[in-house]
Design a protein around this motif. Structure first.
Motif, mmCIF file in Angstrom:
data_model
loop_
_atom_site.group_PDB
_atom_site.id
_atom_site.type_symbol
_atom_site.label_atom_id
_atom_site.label_comp_id
_atom_site.label_asym_id
_atom_site.label_seq_id
_atom_site.Cartn_x
_atom_site.Cartn_y
_atom_site.Cartn_z
ATOM 1 N N UNK A 99 22.240 55.508 0.370
ATOM 2 C CA UNK A 99 22.171 54.179 0.974
ATOM 3 C C UNK A 99 21.958 53.056 -0.042
ATOM 4 N N UNK A 100 21.817 53.403 -1.326
ATOM 5 C CA UNK A 100 21.557 52.366 -2.320
ATOM 6 C C UNK A 100 22.586 52.334 -3.449
ATOM 7 N N UNK A 101 23.327 53.405 -3.651
ATOM 8 C CA UNK A 101 24.363 53.397 -4.684
ATOM 9 C C UNK A 101 25.414 52.357 -4.318
ATOM 10 N N UNK A 102 26.177 51.891 -5.301
ATOM 11 C CA UNK A 102 27.052 50.742 -5.095
ATOM 12 C C UNK A 102 28.542 51.049 -5.121
ATOM 13 N N UNK B 24 40.389 45.451 -4.937
ATOM 14 C CA UNK B 24 39.778 45.448 -3.605
ATOM 15 C C UNK B 24 38.268 45.647 -3.685
ATOM 16 N N UNK B 25 37.825 46.458 -4.649
ATOM 17 C CA UNK B 25 36.376 46.621 -4.824
ATOM 18 C C UNK B 25 35.740 45.294 -5.218
ATOM 19 N N UNK B 26 36.378 44.583 -6.124
ATOM 20 C CA UNK B 26 35.831 43.294 -6.546
ATOM 21 C C UNK B 26 35.839 42.273 -5.407
ATOM 22 N N UNK B 27 36.931 42.252 -4.631
ATOM 23 C CA UNK B 27 37.069 41.240 -3.580
ATOM 24 C C UNK B 27 36.343 41.607 -2.288
ATOM 25 N N UNK B 28 36.320 42.893 -1.931
ATOM 26 C CA UNK B 28 35.793 43.267 -0.610
ATOM 27 C C UNK B 28 34.759 44.380 -0.657
ATOM 28 N N UNK B 29 34.390 44.840 -1.855
ATOM 29 C CA UNK B 29 33.378 45.888 -2.007
ATOM 30 C C UNK B 29 33.805 47.213 -1.365
ATOM 31 N N UNK B 30 35.115 47.463 -1.304
ATOM 32 C CA UNK B 30 35.593 48.717 -0.748
ATOM 33 C C UNK B 30 35.034 49.867 -1.569
ATOM 34 N N UNK B 31 34.671 50.947 -0.929
ATOM 35 C CA UNK B 31 34.000 52.150 -1.463
ATOM 36 C C UNK B 31 32.534 51.890 -1.792
ATOM 37 N N UNK B 32 32.064 50.649 -1.556
ATOM 38 C CA UNK B 32 30.658 50.352 -1.792
ATOM 39 C C UNK B 32 29.858 50.413 -0.506
ATOM 40 N N UNK B 33 28.628 49.923 -0.544
ATOM 41 C CA UNK B 33 27.787 49.895 0.642
ATOM 42 C C UNK B 33 28.356 48.932 1.683
ATOM 43 N N UNK B 34 28.054 49.208 2.926
ATOM 44 C CA UNK B 34 28.579 48.405 4.028
ATOM 45 C C UNK B 34 27.642 47.226 4.286
ATOM 46 N N UNK B 35 27.781 46.188 3.466
ATOM 47 C CA UNK B 35 26.951 45.000 3.633
ATOM 48 C C UNK B 35 27.532 44.098 4.717
ATOM 49 N N UNK B 36 26.699 43.297 5.373
ATOM 50 C CA UNK B 36 27.222 42.371 6.396
ATOM 51 C C UNK B 36 27.991 41.226 5.763
ATOM 52 N N UNK B 37 28.910 40.665 6.533
ATOM 53 C CA UNK B 37 29.656 39.512 6.062
ATOM 54 C C UNK B 37 30.635 39.872 4.951
ATOM 55 N N UNK B 38 30.997 38.851 4.164
ATOM 56 C CA UNK B 38 31.961 39.049 3.081
ATOM 57 C C UNK B 38 31.218 39.488 1.823
ATOM 58 N N UNK B 39 31.116 40.776 1.653
ATOM 59 C CA UNK B 39 30.498 41.321 0.449
ATOM 60 C C UNK B 39 31.557 41.355 -0.643
ATOM 61 N N UNK B 40 31.377 40.527 -1.652
ATOM 62 C CA UNK B 40 32.390 40.374 -2.679
ATOM 63 C C UNK B 40 31.741 39.951 -3.985
ATOM 64 N N UNK B 41 32.361 40.365 -5.097
ATOM 65 C CA UNK B 41 31.873 39.942 -6.405
ATOM 66 C C UNK B 41 32.187 38.471 -6.671
ATOM 67 N N UNK B 42 32.887 37.840 -5.751
ATOM 68 C CA UNK B 42 33.201 36.418 -5.879
ATOM 69 C C UNK B 42 32.420 35.570 -4.884
ATOM 70 N N UNK B 43 31.537 36.198 -4.125
ATOM 71 C CA UNK B 43 30.701 35.490 -3.155
ATOM 72 C C UNK B 43 29.249 35.553 -3.634
ATOM 73 N N UNK B 44 28.756 34.503 -4.273
ATOM 74 C CA UNK B 44 27.408 34.560 -4.854
ATOM 75 C C UNK B 44 26.298 34.669 -3.835
ATOM 76 N N UNK B 45 26.620 34.455 -2.555
ATOM 77 C CA UNK B 45 25.582 34.451 -1.527
ATOM 78 C C UNK B 45 25.585 35.725 -0.682
ATOM 79 N N UNK B 46 26.374 36.727 -1.066
ATOM 80 C CA UNK B 46 26.394 37.967 -0.296
ATOM 81 C C UNK B 46 25.239 38.860 -0.733
ATOM 82 N N UNK B 47 25.055 39.969 -0.019
ATOM 83 C CA UNK B 47 23.899 40.834 -0.249
ATOM 84 C C UNK B 47 24.005 41.681 -1.512
ATOM 85 N N UNK B 48 25.133 41.609 -2.211
ATOM 86 C CA UNK B 48 25.232 42.316 -3.492
ATOM 87 C C UNK B 48 24.282 41.698 -4.508
ATOM 88 N N UNK B 49 24.026 40.390 -4.376
ATOM 89 C CA UNK B 49 23.297 39.646 -5.392
ATOM 90 C C UNK B 49 21.957 39.136 -4.866
#
Length: 388
Positions: free
Chosen positions: A151-154, A203-228
């Motif tokens: 549940x914590x790996x990325x 797709x991983x960078x833009x949508x976090x595919x294969x990563x954790x299922x975060x709410x909303x737009x989880x993306x490496x280009x969205x500074x306000x998502x739960x990745x950061x």
């Protein structure tokens, strides 16, 4: 004491390790200090000058390949031109992957004792490869801090039985699989592999595919998502700015030299870099012999050991700066420079004993094996293995 049950557990009840027992998997019990003490101290020293020599090495080869490629289209033979362009694309992709690895080392602060040098070099190298440096640095740090955690790996987080819409194991007529003969057909496998190797990294960078299922737009280009975290927002913006600058440079070069030239000299090698990146990371953490852990069992050192070293042959290992055949060492000590990792691996192998994993299976065969047998894990249990 570990118990064998068919329901989820709490820490008070003890971990559920049914699958570990079934597969004779021994959960390791060592400390980071024990592993670190087994490695010579000089392996942890970062040498800025030496690190820069690898940058100069790779950049010099990339420029030489690019210069040589300017003569290809002047050759009269069409088959020869095609052969030489193919060689250029493959070679440039291999060397470019090495540049990517150095940028990745900068993100781990393994390039230099100086944080400013690490981040400056990493920002330049990764931006030129269209990687959002800080964004990926943050998410990749989370991956290292929680490798193998359900549940914590990325990245390359296994699908669960429930997430794939499969019936519960006790009522599933196909049991542990295989569940779809269609998905194992050669045509379906080839199509899905092409999709992953061509589009998986963007797709991983833009949508976090294969990563954790975060709410909303989880993306490496969205500074306000739960990745950061909230204190990382400005550096995510810097990462986006670095990519925009590179895109602007590429657009300008396209106007000067032509779009076709940019496709041949940059875009196709870039796709090869993405291919190597996805293949390497997939096979480092996806294998039917390795489990994933849930909270009751996981700790950092156990997670770090859920990594497989693989050799891609002398040439690829050399140009990829041994990111594949020393990846276990990298996960235990990510600030260790790559040029010490081979020596450190010898000592880590002895310290870990049977818990050190190296797979000599040829890479194409290993890919097919993992692709066919690593589809999902069970929804319950604290040690879960891939099933198909």
């Amino acid at each position: 004491m570990a118990t064998k049950r068919n329901v989820s557990s709490t820490k008070e009840e003890g971990p559920v390790i049914d699958e570990a027992i079934e597969r004779n998997w021994e959960i390791p019990d060592f400390t980071i200090k024990e592993i670190r003490d087994a490695i010579p101290a000089h392996c942890f020293r970062r040498d800025t000058f030496r690190s820069f020599t690898y940058v100069f090495h790779d950049v010099a080869i990339i420029l030489a390949l690019g210069y040589a490629a300017t003569y290809i289209d002047h050759l009269p033979s069409a088959p020869l031109r095609l052969a030489l362009w193919s060689f250029y694309w493959i070679a440039q992709g291999v060397v470019g992957t090495g540049v990517w690895v150095i940028g990745h080392e900068c993100g781990h602060q393994a390039f230099s004792p100086s944080k400013a040098i690490n981040n400056g070099v990493g920002m330049v190298l990764h931006s030129l490869l269209l990687v959002p440096y800080h964004s990926w640095r943050f998410s990749h740090s989370r991956h290292h801090k929680a490798t193998g955690h359900m549940t914590k790996d990325q990245v390359f987080v296994p699908h669960t039985r429930k997430a794939l819409g499969l019936p519960a194991r006790e009522v599933d007529p196909e049991g542990d699989g295989p569940h779809s003969a269609l998905e194992e057909s050669p045509i379906a496998m080839l199509y899905n592999m092409v999709m992953m190797f061509v589009f998986g990294w963007p797709l991983y960078l833009f949508t976090n595919v294969t990563g954790q299922d975060y709410p909303g737009w989880a993306s490496h280009f969205n500074p306000y998502c739960d990745i950061f975290d909230s204190n990382q927002v400005s550096e995510v913006y810097q990462s986006v700015a670095g990519l925009l600058a590179t895109i602007g440079l590429l657009t300008y070069c396209g106007q000067v030299f032509g779009s076709l030239a940019m496709i041949k000299f940059y875009v196709i090698p870039y796709l090869f870099v993405n291919f190597w990146l996805v293949l390497i990371t997939y096979l480092q953490h996806t294998d039917p012999t390795l489990p994933h852990y849930r909270e009751n069992v996981w700790n950092f050192q156990r997670g770090a050991a859920l990594t497989i070293d693989r050799s891609y042959g002398f040439i690829l290992d050399y140009f990829h700066h041994h990111i594949s055949d020393t990846h276990v060492a990298h996960h235990f000590f990510s600030t260790m420079p790559h040029y010490h990792a081979e020596e450190a691996t010898v000592h880590i192998k002895k310290a870990l004993g049977k818990h050190y994993k190296f797979d000599p299976t040829p890479i194409p065969q290993a890919l097919i094996k993992s692709w066919k047998t690593c589809r999902f894990v069970e929804d319950e249990g604290d040690v879960v293995f891939f099933k198909n």
